[in-house]
Scaffold this active site. Structure first.
Site, PDB file in Angstrom:
ATOM      1  N   HIS A   1      30.157  17.135  55.811  1.00 47.92           N
ATOM      2  CA  HIS A   1      31.189  16.117  56.055  1.00 47.92           C
ATOM      3  C   HIS A   1      32.228  16.638  57.050  1.00 47.92           C
ATOM      4  CE1 HIS A   1      30.256  13.408  52.494  1.00 47.92           C
ATOM      5  NE2 HIS A   1      29.460  14.445  52.317  1.00 47.92           N
TER       6      HIS A   1
ATOM      7  N   ASP B   1      37.155  10.029  55.077  1.00 48.14           N
ATOM      8  CA  ASP B   1      35.746  10.056  54.687  1.00 48.14           C
ATOM      9  C   ASP B   1      35.436   8.854  53.783  1.00 48.14           C
ATOM     10  OD1 ASP B   1      33.299  10.909  53.253  1.00 48.14           O
ATOM     11  OD2 ASP B   1      33.677  12.816  54.245  1.00 48.14           O
TER      12      ASP B   1
END
Ligand code: UDP
Length: 475
Positions: free
Chosen positions: A18, A111
């Site tokens: 990520h 995110d």
């Protein structure tokens, strides 16, 4: 006085897969638009991230609490623990942090599984953009989790004959996706809290003003169109690692900026230099999954028995072994000495870019898949968790750039697929791999789809900045 440049706060989920694409985006925004960037990490990763690189000196790295005790490993499958601590631990902290910033953020890019930040941004009157680090196809699939439960498709029972049944309730994937291709969480009971976490996070993403995806239009166009029914604004800006290389003005960090949280082992590169073009299979299973000793042995025998050259990156915690590791049989050691190299964590992009590498045996993480695609390397996929089942389906069934092993892991299958991939018999695969690599490279060049979308994202942030400034001046 109002600052003339926009300020973007970027919040990734604390895991390698990520952080990397979101940090690349941060670098692109500083290099292409000179935006001020605040990049947030938990303390664990804040310590590990390379902040000294010249390209990162203009990024302000700040650490935030994640709610886990300092001695928690935060690696492998234990990263899941963060799902249930991070929002409570970092939400209030983030709120105070933003309130104390000398320049209020123009927007927050968070995110897709850190959706608490979207609520927080709304509370503070700051626009939020969600960045899902999965493919468009997997993101679209996640939007159907609730429907899959209602239709009784979840849980998928491993080993059951129904694993090959087609999934009909996801528009665009009707004749492609089987139950075994569903994301790994679909093997959980509907009330399982990890599955429920994903359902909630995915639904909360829709409150963001736009969606960023690390993919490119030419790869997933039909599914991106479906996603537009949920998000009117989608910026497909990938492959981000290729975009960075194309746009990088500041190259002091080297052409292959690995963005690794783990120290890299360079020893395999010299060995690759002495091998013939397309002769070596690169093997890696990413930063999260682990293998049992039995699985490790099946892969090892398969690789050695294939007679092909291989470079295997084994990170220190890859093998999960409750008892003890034991000694490797002499035949494996000898086969490896003759035809292979086992190394630690590598600079994967540098390895994939090497002309000696002719294929990639991968766990099908999205970053690895995109990296392999853009360097034109066909894949053998062994998906385990998260989005990997969907990615491996795309690789073998939609894009025809590799083979999908799915749940199978035995030495004879590995041996056969390695031979098929490396002996050039998979002609159709080689052809589509070249074609898709060309499209990937084209998408980030001037005028390409991802290049246009990055510019559009920059323009839209500038517009937000001037609108915010005007509204602040008038109040
Ligand atoms: N990677 C690396 N060295 C390695 C193995 C992986 O630099 O030895 C990088 C790889 O380039 C990719 C990331 O780690 O960008 C892994 O992300 P991915 O989404 O493929 O899988 P995950 O680790 O999230 O399962």
């Amino acid at each position: 006085m109002e600052s003339p440049i926009a300020h973007v706060v970027i919040l990734p989920f604390p895991a390698q897969g990520h952080i990397k694409p979101m940090l690349i985006l941060a670098e692109l925004l500083t290099q292409l638009a000179a935006f001020k960037i605040t990049f947030l990490n938990n303390e664990h990763n804040h310590r590990r991230i390379d902040k000294s690189a010249a390209s990162r000196r203009r990024i302000n790295f700040i650490s935030i609490p994640d709610g886990l005790p300092p001695d928690h490993p935060r690696t492998g499958s234990s990263v899941i623990d963060l799902f249930f601590t991070i929002s409570t631990a970092s939400g209030p902290y983030l709120k105070n942090l933003i309130a104390s910033m000398s320049q209020p953020p123009t927007c927050i890019i968070c995110d897709g599984i850190m959706s608490f930040a979207i609520d927080l941004a709304a509370e503070l009157g700051i626009p939020a953009i969600t960045f899902r680090t999965y493919s468009a196809t997997c993101t679209w699939t996640y939007f159907h989790l609730q429907k899959l439960i209602q239709n009784g498709e979840i849980p998928v029972l491993e080993g059951n004959e129904d694993m090959d049944k087609q999934i009909s309730c996801i528009p665009g994937l009707e004749n492609i996706m089987r139950r075994r291709d569903l994301p790994h969480i679909c093997r959980l009971e509907p009330e399982n809290k990890v599955l429920q976490f994903y359902i909630t996070q995915t639904s909360k993403m829709t409150k963001a003003s736009a969606l960023i995806l690390n993919t490119f239009e030419e790869l997933e166009s039909p599914i991106i169109s479906h996603l537009k029914s949920i998000f009117p604004t989608i910026y497909t800006i990938g492959p981000l690692h290729t975009a960075l290389k194309h746009n990088t003005i500041d190259t002091t960090n080297g052409p292959y900026n690995s963005f690794s949280l783990i120290k890299t082992d360079k020893s395999g590169l010299e060995w690759l230099d002495s091998q013939k073009p397309n002769s070596v299979l690169y093997v890696s299973f990413g930063s999260v999954i682990s293998l049992s000793r039995e699985q490790l042995m099946e892969f090892w025998y398969g690789l050695v028995n294939s007679g092909k050259l291989f470079l295997w990156a084994i990170r220190p915690d890859l093998v999960w072994d409750e008892n003890e590791s034991g000694q490797a049989p002499e035949e494996l050691k000898m086969g490896t000495r003759e035809r292979g190299r086992i190394v630690g964590w590598v600079a994967q992009e540098e390895v994939l870019a090497h002309n000696a590498v002719g294929g990639f045996l991968t766990h099908s993480g999205w970053n690895s898949t995109l990296e392999s695609i853009s360097f034109g390397k066909p894949m053998i996929c062994w998906p385990r968790i998260a989005d990997q089942q969907v990615n491996s389906m795309c690789v073998s069934e939609m894009w025809k750039v590799g083979f999908d092993m799915k749940e199978i892991c035995d030495r004879s299958t590995v041996e056969k697929l390695v031979r098929d991939l490396m002996e050039g018999r998979a002609e159709e695969i080689v052809k589509s791999t070249d074609e898709i690599a060309r499209l990937a490279q084209g998408s980030v060049r001037d005028g390409g789809s991802s290049n246009r979308n990055i510019k559009k994202l920059i323009q839209d942030i500038k517009l937000l900045h001037s609108t915010n400034g005007a509204s602040r001046r008038s109040t």
